[in-house]
Write an enzyme that holds these catalytic residues in place. Structure first.
Site, short mmCIF file in Angstrom:
data_model
loop_
_atom_site.label_atom_id
_atom_site.label_comp_id
_atom_site.label_asym_id
_atom_site.label_seq_id
_atom_site.Cartn_x
_atom_site.Cartn_y
_atom_site.Cartn_z
CB THR A 91 -0.88 -0.03 1.29
OG1 THR A 91 -0.30 0.18 2.57
CG2 THR A 91 -1.76 -1.31 1.20
CD1 TRP B 86 -17.76 11.78 15.07
CD2 TRP B 86 -15.74 12.38 14.05
NE1 TRP B 86 -16.91 11.06 15.54
CE2 TRP B 86 -15.70 11.55 15.22
CE3 TRP B 86 -14.34 12.91 13.58
CZ2 TRP B 86 -14.35 10.99 15.68
CZ3 TRP B 86 -13.33 12.46 14.16
CH2 TRP B 86 -13.38 11.59 15.12
CD GLU C 236 -5.52 -2.78 1.65
OE1 GLU C 236 -4.83 -2.32 2.45
OE2 GLU C 236 -6.01 -1.97 0.67
CE LYS D 227 -15.04 13.43 18.79
NZ LYS D 227 -14.69 12.31 19.72
#
Length: 523
Positions: free
Chosen positions: A181, A430, A326, A425
């Site tokens: 990755t 959020w 993935e 946040k």
């Protein structure tokens, strides 16, 4: 009575090139060359050359299960060594040349590869890697000549090599590829693909409502082969018997336009920033690409304004998709027969992959439609555990937490609504940057937009908007932020706007938010 049975037919990737060479022997593989002179070979010849590379690797001591690394652009030579490595049962470890030598040397240390195959123009980087990876024993140079002291040029070795080698003969569950990755959220993690997983992924990619490549197509993978196997295109395109067109290292708008025109490309695949460059080149020059029927995008959200420019002004259909390393990497594809295909929709999963939305604890949401949740995936080409790690990254039922926030509509279309790690946040609540970015990117003056959190003594974090404007365009901060009013909560609206001349891009072509945070977050 003896029951009938079906032949054992291991799903190994060498069979894909075998099929292309036997049934589509004259179909071309084209690589963009300097000065507009493209190199070309057919599938039958490419297979012969790949077999010779396998025999060379065998003579160098490579055996089944060994990892052989490549540091190369999309080219015929890179495709040849791919099939050579995988066909003999070794593992192709692709390296991203946009990473540093230290990062790449670390990855090589993890994989244990002792042979590195490198594009000629990347030899300066290869030299730095060799200096930091003393276990490397041999460097082979493709697409040009080896510099003194670096390694050997592969081409004359291929010409002299024998064909005394056979592919296959190993279990379909054997490893075939290794891709790390990008490391944008921490240390890079390796994903090992198997022959079976990539073969099944290829069959899924070839479905009509996915990529749906036909033998009459000419397909241009701009997405790099070091980025999750170029989304499986070096397997799916030969599997369909279609023409494979490879751009080399030059993926600017002008270079891509010349290549598309000269090779009558019908399908082109890559991240949105690539198509932004092509679109701006075509608009500036006033040229058109009549052969191009479809552009497939993935890797990052598709700005609605860019999708409209491509479809309305250039007359080319845009197909959205979603996936990740993935997942081998395709998860969903936009269905081209759907009348409504907004940029925010990433499409539906095809047979072989399943989706599930969960809460923060990982428990499935009671209603899987029109609710936001954490996206989990499972399937025949989905990771179970990362390379070198004993603990599985999927749960007992096979579900892998992607880290994405998403919704699924009543028709089964996936919409990625953000990354859990990107949430800001502020005052204990959020804020989702992706929703802000989608609104701003829809403005005709904006090319790219990103929202990051900036440290704030009172609220903890507050959102900052960064924009790259289109050439010769201007818009006030007031109008940029005004576009958000009524579209997002008032307290989501960023406190500040920063204009960047060029948005920093990560090694995979996505906006590099790590770089933006380092420069602007103030924390």
């Amino acid at each position: 009575m003896i029951d009938g049975s079906i032949q054992s037919f291991p799903l190994t990737l060498d069979r894909i090139l075998d099929h292309a060479a036997k049934w589509h022997p004259d179909t071309e593989v084209v690589t963009a060359g300097e000065g507009g002179i493209n190199r070309r070979v057919d599938y039958a010849t490419l297979r012969q050359r790949a077999l010779k590379v396998s025999s060379l690797l065998r003579d160098y001591g490579v055996v089944r299960g060994n990892r052989v690394a490549t540091l190369a652009w999309n080219s015929q030579a890179h495709v040849e060594v791919w099939y050579a490595i995988m066909g003999m049962g070794a593992v192709c470890h692709t390296l991203n040349p946009r990473l540093t030598a230290t990062q790449l040397a670390w990855m090589l240390g993890q994989s244990g590869a002792t042979i590195l195959i490198v594009s000629a123009d990347l030899q300066p980087l290869a030299a730095k890697i060799v200096a930091e990876a003393p276990h490397l024993e041999r460097v082979l140079v493709i697409d040009g000549e080896a510099s003194p002291g670096i390694g050997a040029t592969l081409e004359p070795l291929i010409e002299a090599a024998s064909l005394d080698i056979a592919w296959g003969g190993f279990d379909e569950t054997a490893p075939s590829g290794l891709c790390f990755t990008s490391g944008s959220t921490g240390a890079p993690k390796g994903v090992t693909y198997t022959h079976r997983s990539s073969f099944l992924h290829t069959l899924r990619l070839m479905q009509a409502d996915v990529l749906g490549v036909r033998s009459t197509d000419s397909v241009l993978p701009v997405v790099p082969m070091f980025h999750a196997n170029a989304w499986g295109l070096p397997f799916a395109v030969p599997g369909a018997g279609a023409k494979l067109v490879l751009p080399g290292r030059h993926t600017d708008g002008a270079s891509l336009a010349r290549l598309i025109e000269s090779e009558n490309v019908t399908i082109a695949v890559g991240v949105p920033t690539v198509w932004l460059g092509l679109c701006e080149h075509l608009e500036t020059t006033g040229t058109r690409l009549p052969s191009l029927q479809r552009i497939t995008v993935g890797g990052a959200p598709m700005p609605p304004a860019l999708m409209a420019r491509i479809e309305d002004q250039l007359g080319v259909a845009v197909q959205t998709s979603w996936g990740m390393t993935e997942l081998s990497p395709v998860g969903t594809f936009g269905v081209m027969t759907d009348a409504d295909r907004p940029a925010a929709i990433s499409g539906r999963p095809a047979l072989g992959v399943d989706l599930m939305l969960a809460d923060e604890k990982g428990d499935p949401l009671a209603d899987q439609r029109d609710r936001e949740g954490r996206l989990h995936v499972r399937g025949a080409a989905v990771i179970e555990r990362y390379f070198g790690q004993e603990t599985p990254c999927a749960d007992a039922e096979g579900w892998f937490d992607t880290g994405d926030l998403a919704k699924i509509d009543r028709r089964g279309n996936l919409m990625i609504t953000g990354r859990a790690k990107d949430l800001i946040k502020s005052g204990g609540e959020w804020i989702n940057p992706a929703e802000i970015e989608a609104v701003v990117c829809a403005l005709p003056q904006v090319s790219l937009a990103a929202v990051i959190g900036r440290s704030d003594d009172k609220w903890g974090e507050r959102p900052m908007l960064l924009v790259e404007l289109r050439e010769d365009q201007d818009i006030s901060d007031q109008d940029l932020l005004g576009a958000l009013r009524g579209r997002v909560a008032s307290w989501w609206i960023p406190d500040s706007v920063v204009r960047v001349p060029s948005m920093p891009l990560a090694s995979t072509g996505k906006i590099d938010k790590l770089s933006l945070r380092a420069s602007f977050s103030g924390g």
